[in-house]
Each structure stands twice: as structure tokens, then as C-alpha cells.
Design a protein around this motif. Structure first.
Motif, PDB file in Angstrom:
ATOM      1  N   THR A 286       0.829  -1.197   0.000  1.00 26.77           N
ATOM      2  CA  THR A 286       0.000   0.000   0.000  1.00 26.77           C
ATOM      3  C   THR A 286       0.869   1.255   0.000  1.00 26.77           C
ATOM      4  N   ALA A 287       1.924   1.208   0.773  1.00 19.80           N
ATOM      5  CA  ALA A 287       2.857   2.363   0.775  1.00 19.80           C
ATOM      6  C   ALA A 287       3.497   2.547  -0.585  1.00 19.80           C
ATOM      7  N   LEU A 288       3.814   1.447  -1.271  1.00 19.16           N
ATOM      8  CA  LEU A 288       4.392   1.531  -2.594  1.00 19.16           C
ATOM      9  C   LEU A 288       3.403   2.162  -3.571  1.00 19.16           C
ATOM     10  N   ILE A 289       2.167   1.753  -3.460  1.00 16.73           N
ATOM     11  CA  ILE A 289       1.134   2.337  -4.338  1.00 16.73           C
ATOM     12  C   ILE A 289       0.978   3.827  -4.046  1.00 16.73           C
ATOM     13  N   LEU A 290       1.062   4.172  -2.765  1.00 15.73           N
ATOM     14  CA  LEU A 290       0.982   5.597  -2.423  1.00 15.73           C
ATOM     15  C   LEU A 290       2.132   6.370  -3.041  1.00 15.73           C
ATOM     16  N   CYS A 291       3.306   5.776  -3.005  1.00 16.82           N
ATOM     17  CA  CYS A 291       4.468   6.439  -3.621  1.00 16.82           C
ATOM     18  C   CYS A 291       4.268   6.586  -5.134  1.00 16.82           C
ATOM     19  N   ILE A 292       3.676   5.572  -5.773  1.00 15.87           N
ATOM     20  CA  ILE A 292       3.413   5.646  -7.212  1.00 15.87           C
ATOM     21  C   ILE A 292       2.427   6.763  -7.510  1.00 15.87           C
ATOM     22  N   PHE A 293       1.411   6.874  -6.666  1.00 14.97           N
ATOM     23  CA  PHE A 293       0.411   7.916  -6.893  1.00 14.97           C
ATOM     24  C   PHE A 293       1.025   9.304  -6.676  1.00 14.97           C
ATOM     25  N   VAL A 294       1.901   9.409  -5.697  1.00 11.57           N
ATOM     26  CA  VAL A 294       2.539  10.703  -5.474  1.00 11.57           C
ATOM     27  C   VAL A 294       3.459  11.064  -6.647  1.00 11.57           C
ATOM     28  N   LYS A 295       4.198  10.065  -7.147  1.00 13.74           N
ATOM     29  CA  LYS A 295       5.115  10.308  -8.249  1.00 13.74           C
ATOM     30  C   LYS A 295       4.358  10.692  -9.524  1.00 13.74           C
ATOM     31  N   PHE A 296       3.208  10.048  -9.737  1.00 17.30           N
ATOM     32  CA  PHE A 296       2.443  10.327 -10.952  1.00 17.30           C
ATOM     33  C   PHE A 296       1.185  11.141 -10.619  1.00 17.30           C
ATOM     34  N   GLN A 297       1.361  12.101  -9.703  1.00 17.07           N
ATOM     35  CA  GLN A 297       0.211  12.861  -9.233  1.00 17.07           C
ATOM     36  C   GLN A 297      -0.384  13.790 -10.284  1.00 17.07           C
ATOM     37  N   ASP A 298       0.403  14.115 -11.293  1.00 15.33           N
ATOM     38  CA  ASP A 298      -0.105  15.047 -12.303  1.00 15.33           C
ATOM     39  C   ASP A 298      -0.737  14.343 -13.475  1.00 15.33           C
ATOM     40  N   THR A 299      -0.755  13.043 -13.451  1.00 10.23           N
ATOM     41  CA  THR A 299      -1.399  12.324 -14.548  1.00 10.23           C
ATOM     42  C   THR A 299      -2.902  12.348 -14.380  1.00 10.23           C
ATOM     43  N   PRO A 300      -3.646  12.277 -15.480  1.00 10.99           N
ATOM     44  CA  PRO A 300      -5.110  12.382 -15.387  1.00 10.99           C
ATOM     45  C   PRO A 300      -5.741  11.306 -14.502  1.00 10.99           C
ATOM     46  N   ILE A 301      -5.221  10.090 -14.562  1.00  9.43           N
ATOM     47  CA  ILE A 301      -5.883   9.012 -13.814  1.00  9.43           C
ATOM     48  C   ILE A 301      -5.711   9.174 -12.309  1.00  9.43           C
ATOM     49  N   VAL A 302      -4.606   9.859 -11.896  1.00 12.32           N
ATOM     50  CA  VAL A 302      -4.412  10.113 -10.465  1.00 12.32           C
ATOM     51  C   VAL A 302      -5.230  11.311 -10.038  1.00 12.32           C
ATOM     52  N   LYS A 303      -5.311  12.305 -10.929  1.00 10.61           N
ATOM     53  CA  LYS A 303      -6.030  13.532 -10.595  1.00 10.61           C
ATOM     54  C   LYS A 303      -7.533  13.307 -10.587  1.00 10.61           C
ATOM     55  N   ALA A 304      -8.003  12.272 -11.283  1.00 10.80           N
ATOM     56  CA  ALA A 304      -9.441  12.021 -11.336  1.00 10.80           C
ATOM     57  C   ALA A 304      -9.986  11.702  -9.949  1.00 10.80           C
ATOM     58  N   ASN A 305     -11.166  12.215  -9.634  1.00  6.78           N
ATOM     59  CA  ASN A 305     -11.893  11.935  -8.380  1.00  6.78           C
ATOM     60  C   ASN A 305     -11.105  12.372  -7.145  1.00  6.78           C
ATOM     61  N   ASN A 306     -10.369  13.392  -7.230  1.00  3.21           N
ATOM     62  CA  ASN A 306      -9.702  14.000  -6.059  1.00  3.21           C
ATOM     63  C   ASN A 306      -8.562  13.114  -5.562  1.00  3.21           C
ATOM     64  N   ARG A 307      -7.355  13.468  -5.991  1.00  2.00           N
ATOM     65  CA  ARG A 307      -6.190  12.683  -5.605  1.00  2.00           C
ATOM     66  C   ARG A 307      -5.918  12.741  -4.108  1.00  2.00           C
ATOM     67  N   ASN A 308      -6.321  13.805  -3.420  1.00  2.00           N
ATOM     68  CA  ASN A 308      -6.117  13.884  -1.958  1.00  2.00           C
ATOM     69  C   ASN A 308      -6.927  12.813  -1.220  1.00  2.00           C
ATOM     70  N   LEU A 309      -8.118  12.551  -1.752  1.00  2.00           N
ATOM     71  CA  LEU A 309      -8.901  11.450  -1.141  1.00  2.00           C
ATOM     72  C   LEU A 309      -8.209  10.115  -1.352  1.00  2.00           C
ATOM     73  N   SER A 310      -7.555   9.982  -2.541  1.00  2.00           N
ATOM     74  CA  SER A 310      -6.817   8.744  -2.783  1.00  2.00           C
ATOM     75  C   SER A 310      -5.653   8.610  -1.812  1.00  2.00           C
ATOM     76  N   TYR A 311      -4.964   9.727  -1.555  1.00  4.42           N
ATOM     77  CA  TYR A 311      -3.876   9.667  -0.571  1.00  4.42           C
ATOM     78  C   TYR A 311      -4.409   9.308   0.818  1.00  4.42           C
ATOM     79  N   THR A 312      -5.538   9.906   1.175  1.00  3.41           N
ATOM     80  CA  THR A 312      -6.135   9.605   2.498  1.00  3.41           C
ATOM     81  C   THR A 312      -6.546   8.139   2.593  1.00  3.41           C
TER      82      THR A 312
END
Length: 869
Positions: free
Chosen positions: A606-632
Motif C-alpha cells: 500500500t505504501a508503494l502504491i501511495l508512492c506511485i500515486f505521489v510520483k504520478f500525481q499530475d497524470t489524469p488518472i491520479v487527478k481524477a476523483n480528487n487525488r487527496n482522497l486517494s492519498y487519504t
């Protein structure tokens, strides 16, 4: 004045022996008195030496020869034979004593008594009148020479004689067994007993029963006050010692010599399952048992009688009742000097070969050990075939000893009375010899002396000591010979645990066997079982039931099983408790290590996935549906995986407080984050009109409010829970046999299911909303993934509830940890794994150009949606 010499004593003894022809009958024209020996003062002596042969059915006299009005058939009662030598020996000893009744001789008139009222009254009237003809209230003899009456081998005989003699105030000395009825001096003012008290006899018998573990017996008594008293005493003592009575047979005293009563109860005794029979009767006790119409019935029972002089052994053998295992409680007395020697010397040699019943006594320090062949060991000769059918004791019997003391009591009372008279009159004046029987009472009741055997004798019944008993074993050999073995003693006044002794190895049981016969209704229950009473049966009859789960019995015949302490458990046999093993879900055991590894693995993933999302935070699929909620959501999932570690290891107060509360809060944060994402997706694709009022709910902060409010409510629930009924560590001793499970008690089950229900409510809401939005465009729609994740989440926790309730011990912890890991992995896999697949492996699709070319690009240009990208 001293008229009885030793030679005359020999003559008297032999004369009675010679009265018995080969036929076994005595024929007298005038049977009473049997013998008269005149003296200066005389005693009327009534002994049961002869019995008239009676018809077994009618009780009338039967002639074995042609009718002869002057001849009646009589038989010598061999078991009472010794009483006459004891009488002659005692009078001879008194008349030779210069210090007792000097210059005065004691004589006697010997009469025979019978076990029926008519014949006893006849003998008494003959002595009173001094004539052959029975003339009541007439006396033709010198009344002044008769001073006392000695008689009453049984209580019935004493009453029959005493009723008549009391009219003339004759002192009557009873030599039979002690009877408490005669202590009532208002009813029996002229009757004195010389036997010791027998108030402890029932204790001695119960001692014997308990020693051999006999708890199922039958009891035979005479139907009189003495028998009833003994019966009540036995019942009380048996209840104290857990001994039961199967049956009680009462022999009518008026029919003790008749066959009719035995036909009624004897078959019941012989066919009963009871192996131990206690017989408490008088000197005529067992005669009736030997009269039975059914011959050759084997007894194979243990018979316990109150006196060895009670038994008439030969009729038993004649009718097939061989009493091998018979024990007698005989009065234990010191041996009177010279009696045995004199008895042996007085009888000619032709009568001495094998006619005496041998009594073998063990030494004081060591019990007599039973030999391998008693028939040879107890015989002085190799062959016993020449022994006579009838045997006699050489040691003084109980009744003979009482006769000995009775005559001495009369002699000492006369001595005291005459000494008082002699002080007032000249010795030459023989008027002081003119005595009246009633004058003897005042001296007799205060008489006490020490006899030549060394025993202190009291005529006063209140000062009478308790009887001491010798336990004798009667042995009957196949060649019709018998002997007595002294196998134990019962001394009531001895210190506790020293009053009863028994030499069990010296007892000869049935067919010379050494094994103690069984005398129980039910076999003993072994350890691990308890007694189950049988309905309608005595307490000694029971079944053996195994102890219930968690209970043991560590002794034989346990009434109830007992529970093991909390820290112990029963062994397989349930006869003792074993210490329980303390156990918990330890990180060092297989399950603990496996679950710990999975929790850490999933949390790292899960931490690895979080790191992936942080690294690719500007991509559309991460930005979709509020990336902060995804981090939470990813952060809460990390803590969801890690909170399972709180359930592994030895429970403490801290871990118990954190387990359920941390689990409830972090899962609520995760579920509320999913709920917020679901609401945003639905609102974003459902807002079509530009100026719709719902647009105000699409503010970026609205999702944070949803997470904070939903998580805050759960946090409030947990705070109330911790403040009222907080979880605590406990030792579960009942879930698993043999183990003490260390676990956390939730404190309040309502609180636990409350927080789970609230979390389920949020999950159900997320599932419902996501299910309604499942058909929205795929490019930016998470509704399908959320639907699958919530379906997995709800399925796991719905199945968790019944599984958690049906498990015990460590299994409950395992179920909860498995549910935590499975539901968390379901959320992680269904929501984030597909996105990571696109980010890492299909990066060309994670571009704005690709999205614009998508068939759903019109939704991408929506102003409402662009706020979340």
C-alpha cells in the motif's frame, strides 16, 4: 461343713456324660430336679441342659419307642454342657475358701429350664414347693436354707422366672446377656444381671463391616424389646458409616424352637443376594435356623453372630447349611485359674480324645497367619476321622463366666450379711444362720469384688463396665470337626483407633479361601466416576456414571464429581487435574508469523502504491476523483493493515484498549474516503444544468467534510466506549480444555457491534451509490471499482459476524485478523491495482490526448469535473 471335693466334682461331670447313651436320648421318670447337693445354705440353679424332643409340626412330644407314660425322651444340649462344670467348680472353690463364708457350705438344687413358658413355670414351681406335685404357694422344704435363684440364660427365661419369684422376693441373678429392660427396678425389683453392658456391640459389628468394606447386609433379631433396641442402634451406626440394610427378619420369641417360622424366612435369607448376615439373638438363637424343610442348600454367606456360644453347629451340617465364614463377637474375659486344668483332669481318658472344641488364639504382638492347609495345621494328629461328632470348649465360655461371678456375688452378699448378724449374736448360736431371702437384697445390690481371674465385678448395673469382645472365627471341617480361631478384639473403652483390631489373614473363609468375600450391593465406582442412585433402592445400590466435562473424582465411590480449578483441566481418565497451558496468538508461532508477514507485506504494498500515486500525481488518472482522497484512503489502508498487528502477541491493557478502537477509526476513515469519492463521482456526472444548486456540493472541501464528519462520529462512539466499558485483558479458561487463552475482552459487546454496524452502514451507503453509478463513462469513472471493493468489503464483514460468534479462543482473534486483512486487501486491489496497471504498464493511455479522443471526452471538458483534475 465343706462337703464338695474334687473327686465329687469329677463324678458330677462324668455322670452327665454317662447319661447320654449311643441313641442320643435321656429317659427320666422325674426330670426335675436334675441334681441336689445339700448345704447349710442353698441356691436354686436353673440351667438349660436338656431339651425335650418336640414334633416339628405340632410342638407335641414324640416318642421314639413304644408309649411309656413314665419315660420322656430328652436330649443333652451340648453347647450348654460347660455350665454345669462351671457351677460345680465355683461352689467347690467357694466352699474351700476359708475367708469366704467360713464354716458354712453352699449347696444347690439344679433344675432344667426350657424355651417355653409352660415348662419354665413347671420347673420354678417344683423348686418353690419342693414336691413332685405342683402346688402353688406351698412349700414343704426348709425355706430358710434357700437364699437366691440363679437362672435366665435368655431375657425371655428371666422374665418367665422373675414374674413368679418376685412374688416371694427371691433375689434372682440372671447370667444371660445384659438386657436394658431389666434396669427398670420398678418392674423387676428382685432381678440382678451379671453380664457386662452391651451398649457398644453395634459399634463393634459396624467396625467389622467397614473394615472388610461390607455395606449391604441382612439382620436377624428376635421380635422383642432387646431386638428392637439393637435394630435401632444398628441403623443409626450404619447410617453414619454408609452401610445399608437389605432386609430385617424378626423371629417371634414364642416360636424360637419351632419349624414354622423358619419355613417362612429361611428360604428368603438363603436366596437373597445379600452375602453378609448379622444375627443378634440370645443363647437359643441359631437353633431355629437349623430346622428347615429344604436340605442341602449352600449358603456361601458370611454370618456375624453376637456370641459364639449361641451357635448349635451340628443341625446346620445335618440340613446342609455349612457355616464356613462365621464370625462371633464373644465376651472377652480373663481365664479363671485351674478351671481348664480341672476340667481336663476330671474327665476320664475315654472321653478326652477329640471331644473338645479347640480355640486357637493369636499372640499379642503378631496376628496368626492362616496356614495353607488348616485341617492339618490345627489337628494334633494326622487323621481327624476319630473325632467325635460333638465338641466342647475347654476355656470358660461367656455364660459359664457369668455363672461363676453370679455365685460369687451371692456368696459375698451372704458373707456380708452373716458377718453383720454375727456381730450381734454369738457364733455358737446358729440362729444367725436363719436367713430370709428378702434380707439379701440390701447387701446384694451393693456387692462388689475382684474375682480370681483378676476382673472387678459389680452387681450394681450403673457401675457395670462395657463388655469387651473377642472376635472368633468358626471353622467347620469336611470331616465334621470344628474349631474356633481368635482373630480380633473390640475394646469399646480403648483409645480411638485402638478399640478395634482384626487379623484378617488368620480368618478362614469359604472352602479355606484367603480372599475376603464381597458384601456390597454394587461394585465400587472407580476414580473418574460418581455414584448415581437407583430409584427405589438403598443408597448402597447405585450405578457408576462418568464425571461430566470439566469435572473429576479422585477417590473411590465419590458421591459427586468436583470441578477443577480455573487454571487446571481434567485428564483423560478424569481422576485428577492437570495444569493448563497458557496460550495466545504469539508472533513466534506459525499463524502469528504468517499473519504478521501478510500485514507488513500488504502495508508495504500500500505504501508503494501511495508512492506511485505521489510520483504520478499530475497524470489524469491520479487527478481524477480528487487525488487527496486517494492519498487519504491509501494512508488509512496502511494503518488498516498495521492495526492487525495489535491482535498478535500477549494481550496487555494498552493493546486491548487500542485493538478495536484503532481498527474502528482507521476503517471508518477508509470507508468514509470511499464514500466521499463515490458521492463526488455521482454528483460530477449528474450535474447537467449549469446553474444547478447541487454545484455547491462539488466544492473541493466537501469531500474532506464527509471524511471528517463520518470519522468523527465513529471516534465519538469509541470515546464513549472507552469511558464506560473499556476492553481489558482476560484469561479465558473455558474455551479450550487444557488451555488458558489470554485474550482481550471487549468490555461491551453492544459497543463492539455498534461501531461495526456504523462502519457497515457507511460501507452499504458507498456500495449503493457506487452501484447506481456503475454505468457512467469508463475513463474517469471509479464507480465500478468502488462497487466491487464494497461488495468484497461487505461480504467479508457479513460473514465475519457469525464466524466470530461460533469460534472460541485464538480462533476468534484469527478470524478478526483475517477479516481485517481480507477487507483491506479487497479495497486496495479493487480500487488501486487497475490504476497502477494503467500508470505503470499502459502509460500511453494515461495522457490528456488519449482522454480527449475518448468517446466520453465531453465529460472531460465539463467545468465541474476539471476542478478535481
Amino acid at each position: 461343713m465343706k462337703s464338695i471335693k474334687k473327686q465329687f466334682l469329677s463324678f458330677l461331670i462324668v455322670s452327665l456324660l454317662l447319661l447320654l447313651p449311643v441313641s442320643g436320648q435321656i429317659c427320666f421318670e422325674k426330670i426335675n430336679p436334675l441334681l441336689v447337693n445339700n448345704g447349710d445354705l442353698e441356691i436354686g440353679v436353673f440351667l438349660t441342659l436338656l431339651s425335650a424332643e418336640m414334633n416339628s409340626m405340632t410342638g407335641t412330644e414324640v416318642f421314639q419307642s413304644p408309649p411309656n407314660k413314665t419315660c420322656k425322651p430328652y436330649q443333652l444340649i451340648y453347647k450348654n454342657y460347660q455350665q454345669f462344670p462351671a457351677l460345680a467348680f465355683t461352689l467347690n472353690e467357694i466352699n474351700r475358701d476359708p475367708n469366704l463364708l467360713p464354716n458354712i457350705s453352699l449347696g444347690f438344687h439344679l433344675y432344667n429350664t426350657y424355651s417355653n413358658d409352660e415348662r419354665t413355670l413347671e420347673s420354678s414351681l417344683r423348686w418353690l414347693s419342693g414336691l413332685d406335685r405342683l402346688i402353688p404357694n406351698y412349700n414343704c422344704k426348709e425355706q430358710t436354707k434357700s437364699v437366691a435363684v440363679l437362672g435366665g440364660a435368655t431375657s425371655a427365661l428371666s422374665i418367665q422366672m422373675g414374674t413368679l419369684f418376685d412374688l416371694y422376693h427371691f433375689p434372682q441373678i440372671s447370667y444371660g446377656p445384659f438386657d436394658p429392660v431389666f434396669t427398670d427396678k420398678a418392674q423387676f425389683p428382685s432381678l440382678y444381671q451379671m453380664a457386662p453392658k452391651e451398649s457398644s456391640l453395634h459399634r463393634g459389628i459396624v467396625h467389622l463391616l467397614v473394615h472388610f468394606e461390607w455395606n449391604w447386609i441382612g439382620l436377624i433379631v428376635f421380635d422383642d424389646m432387646k431386638g428392637d433396641g439393637f435394630l435401632e442402634e444398628m441403623k443409626e451406626e450404619m447410617i453414619k458409616n454408609k452401610v445399608c440394610m437389605s432386609f430385617t427378619e424378626k423371629i417371634p420369641t414364642s416360636d424360637r424352637n419351632h419349624r414354622k417360622p423358619s419355613e417362612t424366612f429361611m428360604p428368603r435369607i438363603l436366596i437373597s443376594e445379600v452375602k453378609v448376615i448379622v444375627i443378634h439373638t440370645d443363647t437359643d438363637s441359631l437353633i431355629i435356623l437349623g430346622i428347615s424343610p429344604t436340605p442341602n442348600i449352600p449358603t456361601k454367606k458370611v454370618w456375624i453372630a453376637t456370641s459364639h456360644s449361641n451357635i448349635n453347629t451340628k443341625p446346620f451340617y445335618h440340613y446342609g447349611y455349612i457355616f464356613h465364614a462365621t464370625l462371633f463377637f464373644s465376651h472377652l474375659t480373663n481365664e479363671v485359674p485351674e478351671f481348664k486344668t480341672l476340667l481336663q483332669a476330671a474327665i476320664p481318658s475315654q472321653y478326652t480324645d477329640g471331644i473338645f472344641l479347640k480355640a486357637i488364639h493369636p499372640s499379642a504382638s503378631k496376628c496368626l497367619v492362616q496356614p495353607a492347609n488348616p485341617e492339618q495345621a490345627y489337628s494334633p494328629n494326622a487323621s481327624l476321622k476319630t473325632l467325635s461328632l460333638y465338641s466342647f470348649e475347654m476355656t470358660m465360655s461367656t455364660l459359664s463366666y457369668n455363672i461363676y461371678n453370679s455365685i460369687y456375688a451371692v456368696a459375698w452378699a451372704l458373707h456380708e450379711m452373716l458377718m453383720r448378724k454375727s456381730e450381734k449374736k454369738s457364733i455358737e448360736d446358729e440362729e444367725y444362720l436363719l436367713t430370709h431371702s428378702w434380707q439379701l437384697h440390701s447387701y446384694l445390690k451393693n456387692t462388689q469384688f475382684k474375682n480370681r481371674a483378676g476382673d472387678q465385678v459389680f452387681v450394681d448395673e450403673n457401675r457395670r463396665p462395657e463388655a469387651q469382645y473377642a472376635i472368633m472365627n468358626y471353622v467347620f471341617f469336611p470331616n465334621k470337626t470344628d474349631l474356633l480361631l481368635h482373630v480380633g478384639d473390640f475394646i469399646p473403652e480403648a483409645p480411638l483407633n485402638q478399640d478395634f483390631t482384626i487379623c484378617a489373614d488368620a480368618i478362614v473363609w469359604d472352602k479355606w479361601g484367603s480372599e475376603v468375600p464381597s458384601g456390597v450391593c454394587s461394585d465400587s465406582c472407580q476414580a473418574g466416576f460418581r455414584k448415581s442412585p437407583l430409584e427405589g433402592k438403598a443408597a448402597c445400590c447405585f450405578n457408576c456414571s462418568p464425571c461430566s466435562e470439566g469435572e473429576i473424582s479422585n477417590q473411590m465411590d465419590a458421591e459427586q464429581c468436583m470441578k477443577c480449578p480455573e487454571d487446571k483441566y481434567p485428564n483423560e481418565q478424569r481422576d485428577h487435574c492437570l495444569p493448563k497451558l497458557v496460550t495466545f496468538l504469539d508472533v513466534k508461532e506459525a499463524w502469528g508469523m504468517a499473519l504478521t508477514f501478510l500485514a507488513i507485506l500488504f502495508s508495504l504494498l500500500t505504501a508503494l502504491i501511495l508512492c506511485i500515486f505521489v510520483k504520478f500525481q499530475d497524470t489524469p488518472i491520479v487527478k481524477a476523483n480528487n487525488r487527496n482522497l486517494s492519498y487519504t484512503l491509501l494512508t488509512s489502508l496502511i494503518f488498516c493493515f498495521l492495526c492487525s498487528l495489535l491482535f498478535i502477541g500477549r494481550p496487555t491493557t494498552a493493546t486491548c484498549l487500542l485493538q478495536q478502537t484503532v481498527f474502528a477509526v482507521v476503517f471508518t476513515v477508509a470507508v468514509s474516503s470511499i464514500l466521499a469519492k463515490t458521492i463526488i463521482v455521482v454528483l460530477a456526472f449528474r450535474i447537467i444544468r449549469p446553474r444547478s444548486r447541487i454545484r455547491m456540493f462539488l466544492h473541493p472541501r466537501m469531500s474532506y467534510y464527509v471524511v471528517l464528519i463520518c470519522s468523527g462520529i465513529q471516534g465519538l462512539f469509541c470515546a464513549i466506549w472507552l469511558g464506560t466499558y473499556p476492553p481489558f485483558p482476560e484469561a479465558d479458561t473455558r474455551s479450550e480444555s487444557g488451555h488458558i487463552i489470554l485474550r482481550c475482552n471487549e468490555g461491551s459487546a453492544f459497543a463492539l457491534y455498534g461501531v461495526l454496524g456504523y462502519m457497515g452502514f457507511l460501507a452499504l451507503g458507498s456500495f449503493t451509490i457506487a452501484f447506481l453509478a456503475r454505468n457512467l463513462p469508463d475513463a474517469f469513472n471509479e464507480a465500478k471499482f468502488i462497487t466491487f471493493s464494497m461488495l468484497v468489503f461487505c461480504s467479508v464483514w457479513i460473514s465475519f459476524l457469525p464466524t466470530y460468534q461460533s469460534t472460541k479462543g485464538k480462533a476468534m482473534v484469527l478470524v478478526e485478523i483475517f477479516s481485517i486483512l481480507t477487507s483491506s486487501a479487497g479495497l486496495l486491489g479493487c480500487i488501486f491495482i487497475p490504476k497502477c496497471y494503467v500508470i505503470l504498464l499502459m502509460s500511453d493511455e494515461n495522457t490528456s490526448k488519449h482522454i480527449k479522443n475518448h468517446r466520453s471526452s465531453l465529460f472531460l471538458n465539463s467545468p465541474a469535473l476539471r476542478r478535481y483534475m
